[in-house]
Design a protein around this motif. Structure first.
Motif, mmCIF file in Angstrom:
data_model
loop_
_atom_site.group_PDB
_atom_site.id
_atom_site.type_symbol
_atom_site.label_atom_id
_atom_site.label_comp_id
_atom_site.label_asym_id
_atom_site.label_seq_id
_atom_site.Cartn_x
_atom_site.Cartn_y
_atom_site.Cartn_z
ATOM 1 N N UNK A 241 23.432 4.303 4.099
ATOM 2 C CA UNK A 241 22.903 2.975 4.349
ATOM 3 C C UNK A 241 21.377 3.009 4.414
ATOM 4 N N UNK A 242 20.766 1.914 4.018
ATOM 5 C CA UNK A 242 19.302 1.809 4.030
ATOM 6 C C UNK A 242 18.779 1.960 5.453
ATOM 7 N N UNK A 243 17.780 2.812 5.603
ATOM 8 C CA UNK A 243 17.151 3.026 6.899
ATOM 9 C C UNK A 243 15.772 2.366 6.916
ATOM 10 N N UNK A 244 15.489 1.660 7.976
ATOM 11 C CA UNK A 244 14.209 0.971 8.102
ATOM 12 C C UNK A 244 13.085 1.968 8.335
ATOM 13 N N UNK A 245 12.014 1.922 7.539
ATOM 14 C CA UNK A 245 10.880 2.832 7.752
ATOM 15 C C UNK A 245 10.120 2.511 9.045
ATOM 16 N N UNK B 95 0.850 -1.185 0.000
ATOM 17 C CA UNK B 95 0.000 0.000 0.000
ATOM 18 C C UNK B 95 0.887 1.236 0.000
ATOM 19 N N UNK B 96 0.241 2.409 -0.043
ATOM 20 C CA UNK B 96 0.989 3.659 -0.151
ATOM 21 C C UNK B 96 2.033 3.822 0.945
ATOM 22 N N UNK B 97 1.659 3.458 2.163
ATOM 23 C CA UNK B 97 2.549 3.728 3.295
ATOM 24 C C UNK B 97 3.868 2.982 3.166
ATOM 25 N N UNK B 98 3.859 1.863 2.475
ATOM 26 C CA UNK B 98 5.097 1.101 2.285
ATOM 27 C C UNK B 98 6.081 1.903 1.439
#
Length: 308
Positions: free
Chosen positions: A236-240, A161-164
């Motif tokens: 680095x990738x940051x976790x949402x 969904x959008x939030x992802x």
């Protein structure tokens, strides 16, 4: 896993707009195929002003929907993007064999690719977060992350969904270049490809769709969400996170984008045929008076309508 009409259309439009200028490399999650019948594919290429003769030389382009099918790398070659790679545990079409549930650690490929795609592949990997970490590592700053995933009737572990998408953008400072819903009526073109359409990405549209008509549509072709996001920085990738936790972790409150703008009539001054510097004081006052008078009339009209 494959590129249908809407995915191909978006890539061709990005190219036509000059947004793929100087892009030379692409990496895809999944051994992607062209899921478009040959004549429909030729038509898309012709509309985009590219060489349709190149389609004739694509191996297996006539076979869809049967196997073996054409690799999506030939679409990128038509766009001038010659350096093509994909990652898939099945190793098809020369894909780099890798279990996407696990970290991808070949640092020689980090920050290397102009485009990284997930055309309906990451939902088949249970550790979906690791997939997007891998995409982020592979994509160079300035490059595009392109995602096409299912909202309804998907065929993997997850639906999106959008939030992802907005969560990834907010946490990692991605710029959203394009976003839409992708849907199909279940009907086919005269050549046999499924019709697909980009429609505006507004959640209210999902409330007016007739889902009873989706019953006969292949579960992987119902409703999806499509996004093109640009990586800005080499971090680095940051976790949402969701909600107020964004503020606690990253000192931001979320991701926001302006979708609605004032109509032109609210900001356009009809008499402004000269610049402000050239205008006299009287001309400026007259223009402002006309503007505010119009706004006052609109407010009065709204009040009168509310009293009826």
């Amino acid at each position: 896993m494959g590129i249908g009409i809407t995915s191909a259309q978006n890539l061709l439009e990005l190219n036509e707009l000059g947004l793929l200028k100087d892009f030379k490399s692409v990496i895809e999650i999944g051994s992607q195929e062209i899921h478009i019948q040959k004549n429909d594919f030729k038509e898309l290429i012709e509309i985009a002003g590219l060489d349709v003769n190149l389609v004739e030389n694509i191996p297996n382009i006539k076979n869809w929907p049967f196997s073996p099918r054409a690799s999506s790398k030939y679409l990128y070659e038509i766009l001038g993007i010659k350096d093509y790679k994909s990652i898939d545990i099945n190793g098809k079409y020369g894909a780099i064999v890798h279990d996407l549930n696990k970290p991808f650690n070949d640092t020689s490929m980090f920050n290397k690719f102009d485009i990284a795609t997930d055309f309906g592949s990451c939902e088949h990997v249970f550790n979906v977060s690791e997939c997007y970490k891998t995409l982020h590592k592979l994509l160079k700053p300035g490059g595009y992350l392109i995602i096409d995933q299912a909202i309804l009737k998907g065929n993997g572990y997850f639906k999106f969904d959008e939030v992802f998408f907005e969560g990834i953008a907010a946490a990692n400072n991605y710029k959203i270049i394009f976003s839409s819903y992708v849907t199909t009526t279940g009907e086919k073109t005269k050549n046999g490809s499924y019709y697909q359409f980009h429609i505006p990405r507004n959640h209210k549209l999902l409330d007016v769709l007739d889902y009873s008509k989706l019953g006969n549509i292949d579960k992987s072709d119902a409703i999806g969400i499509f996004a093109v996001m640009q990586k800005i920085t080499d971090e680095e990738f940051k976790t949402p996170y969701q909600g107020t936790i964004y503020n606690d972790i990253y000192n931001i409150v979320g991701f926001n984008r302006l979708f609605m703008r004032e109509p032109l009539s609210y900001t356009f001054i009809p008499s402004a045929k000269i610049t402000v510097e050239e205008a006299s004081f009287v001309q400026i006052i007259k223009a402002l008076k006309n503007l505010f008078t119009k706004k006052i009339r609109i407010v009065i009209r709204k009040i009168i309508m509310s009293l009826k």
